[in-house]
Design an enzyme around this catalytic site. Structure first.
Site, short mmCIF file in Angstrom:
data_model
loop_
_atom_site.label_atom_id
_atom_site.label_comp_id
_atom_site.label_asym_id
_atom_site.label_seq_id
_atom_site.Cartn_x
_atom_site.Cartn_y
_atom_site.Cartn_z
CB THR A 150 -0.97 0.02 1.20
OG1 THR A 150 -0.24 -0.12 2.41
CG2 THR A 150 -2.02 -1.08 1.07
CE LYS A 176 0.47 -3.30 3.35
NZ LYS A 176 -0.57 -2.51 4.14
CB THR A 187 -2.17 -2.05 8.06
OG1 THR A 187 -3.26 -1.41 8.68
CG2 THR A 187 -2.65 -2.47 6.67
CD GLU A 272 2.16 5.21 6.52
OE1 GLU A 272 1.79 5.79 7.55
OE2 GLU A 272 1.41 4.52 5.81
CG ASN A 374 -0.60 8.20 8.04
OD1 ASN A 374 -1.22 7.25 7.57
ND2 ASN A 374 0.67 8.14 8.39
#
Lengths: 378, 378
Positions: A150, A176, A187, A272, A374
């Site tokens: 993602t 992932k 996630t 991230e 985000n």
């Protein structure tokens, strides 16, 4: 055990990945992992009370079947908080794949990752299933590992081999995850294939232990996801003496733990917006649970993570996080060693001076870039 | 009860604030609150296992004495994780103030906020104590409220009056806090003065209830501090019939709760780098603890707070936070209503469809600015 330089998919496994249109960008978003031999499976899922539709289907199949041959994974849509029709969609995708592969319906497992609360357009998936099957190959794992991404900036994979009684056994994992990473788990999706012959009990035990020491020891933002899955398929194709216990199980468990930890670290490395990879060692704790909880409490401290981003050796924030962790740690017991904050790797050691247990967790810094990523993701 | 337009310090209280050099900026950093009449005190402190030195001294004095006359507060240094010498320093400051005020040593309470882990230069405080005392006045509360600030962008105060059996009773509160705000409680200091006559038991009860419904219902970054303190002094100067229970206690408790909630909301409004004030109502819960824990879990979700900053109505992150809260909430029970994200005020309502209890908590969004502020703070 050794990390294989050349990636070798375990015997009897094939994979593929392609774009079916779930991602607006047109990037790969549908993956298939296939075992020619029916394989044992073991899985660990999120502990969230609200779980995504594919997890409902997986849990059902893991209960009703003993052998599995296919895992269908989509990115771009988590198929979560989608109600009964979400479960129907996940089931429909699994059933259609089973029909096309001519295998038992409950030998298919499914997985999704992406945005929560949006209806999954299962027609897009079904339409591409024939092409997904016809393209299955050894090298297709490279498309598969891309198709499960993602916000990941790089694909995560590792390939290991080990000898069990003179027979070569292979283990291959792809994962992932780049945000919403917290025990248990994130996630975070991880799919592991092995050609080892192993009892169900030994496989469950090895996976449980490996996940506890890897994916449950990382945190990016303290946010647990509804879709987290670590799944291992073992198809016995290596022809080794069946691993059940003793030294064989120990060797296999070590390899699986190494593989999971390596993938977990890659997830943290890809956090991230992160600029730092932070290792937190809590030592001299009373027991491992104490060490782990305190380490994770520090790893989830927004203020600590922000200080590391700023290369600001503000150890007071470590003190505050330890104090707030719920254990009765006294100031005079606490020793903190924070390594240089200049480089990409940062190491924090917290000694509690009251026991012999220890635990290591991994996290990243929190940056303005994380927020930008985000704030916009939808 | 009414909020008084003109700020009126309760009868018999005086205050002052000045700069003693603890803040490099030269801004006000030392405050004194003084009651001419010996006052009852009640306090709530951080639940962190590691507490700052002034809290150790406060707890000792609250045990040994029954009446109190002075609160000495410094900003710029938390005097925490400073070992035995930190406690000696806090005690020395208190003792010196008591000597100069000619009051009992244990009738002085002390409080600190600022950086953790740095030695407090108590000489700087002592040197300014005479000036601090000689300048005590009604209007000195305005200097006092400034002197307790750290990263606050505005001073926080509120003044109330209410009638208890025809007598006018005043309550006045000042607070500081803008980051490291989480139950229980935050780098949050709050000092409340009242001229009410009230029993110790009633005062403790009223404060406990008010704090539970105010300061323990806010979160900025989920980081609990080592210095959190809410302190109330009640000196009986209003001459009212002593509040003990019944309607009088109810009225006083309501006023105290209103005051604490108003200050708590100001703290959230002033959250470091925040652009939004978020109210989270969790309704139809089984019990208030469930409602509160779930509301706080959402309030502490980095992903939710980031989405609000991005005006991104990503209710999936609310779903994920509820699912991860530890309660067995089912998808079909969950109803989420997220108001417009355009303005400064954002309202989220989460209905659990399984009971009648509810709780409201307040938080802010998480922004790149928060990270910049906290990456640099040292």
């Amino acid at each position: 055990m050794r990390k294989t330089q050349k990636r070798i998919l375990p015997i009897g496994f094939k994979a593929n990945g392609l774009a079916c249109g779930l991602k607006k960008s047109g990037k790969l978003d549908l993956a298939l992992i296939y075992s020619q031999l029916p394989a044992k499976a073991s899985a660990k899922f999120t502990t969230s009370s609200i779980i995504a539709a594919p997890l409902v289907v997986c849990k059902k199949h893991l209960k009703s079947a003993k052998r599995f041959q296919a895992v269908l994974i989509n990115s771009g849509n988590a198929n979560c908080f989608t109600g009964k029709s979400g479960i129907n969609n996940a089931q429909a995708a699994a059933d259609y794949l089973a029909q096309k592969l001519k295998i038992a319906k409950d030998s298919v497992l499914v997985s999704s990752t992406g945005i929560i609360g949006k209806r999954l357009d299962v027609a897009k998936i079904k339409q591409k299933v024939p092409e997904l099957i016809s393209g299955l190959s050894d090298s297709g794992i490279h498309q598969a590992k891309m198709a499960i991404m993602t916000t990941d900036t790089f694909a995560k994979e590792i390939s290991l081999s080990l000898r069990i009684n003179a027979k070569l056994v292979h283990i291959y994992g792809i994962a992932k995850g780049a945000g919403m990473i917290a025990p248990n788990m994130a996630t975070m999706l991880c799919f592991i294939m092995t050609d080892a012959a192993i009892t169900q009990r030994a496989l469950d035990k090895a996976l449980g232990s490996a996940v506890d020491k890897s994916f449950n020891c990382i945190s990016v933002d303290g946010c647990m996801s509804t879709n987290d899955t670590v799944l291992v398929l073992a198809n016995s194709a290596a022809g080794n003496k069946v691993i059940a216990n003793g030294i064989d199980l120990q060797k296999f468990s070590q390899a699986l733990e190494f593989l999971c930890l390596d993938l977990a670290k890659m997830v943290v490395s890809d956090a991230e917006g992160a600029t730092k990879f932070i290792q937190i060692d809590v030592v001299q704790a009373r027991h491992i649970q104490e060490a782990k909880k305190i380490a994770l409490h520090i790893a989830n401290s927004v203020l600590f993570k922000t200080a590391v981003f700023g290369q600001n050796p503000n150890f007071g924030r470590v003190v505050a996080a330890v104090g707030a962790s719920g254990f009765q740690i006294k100031e005079e017991q606490l020793k903190i060693r924070l390594g240089s904050l200049k480089g990409k790797q940062v190491k924090l050691t917290v000694s509690l001076s009251r026991g012999k247990a220890k635990c290591t967790v991994y996290t990243s810094d929190l940056t303005p870039e994380y927020i930008k990523i985000n704030a916009g993701y939808n």
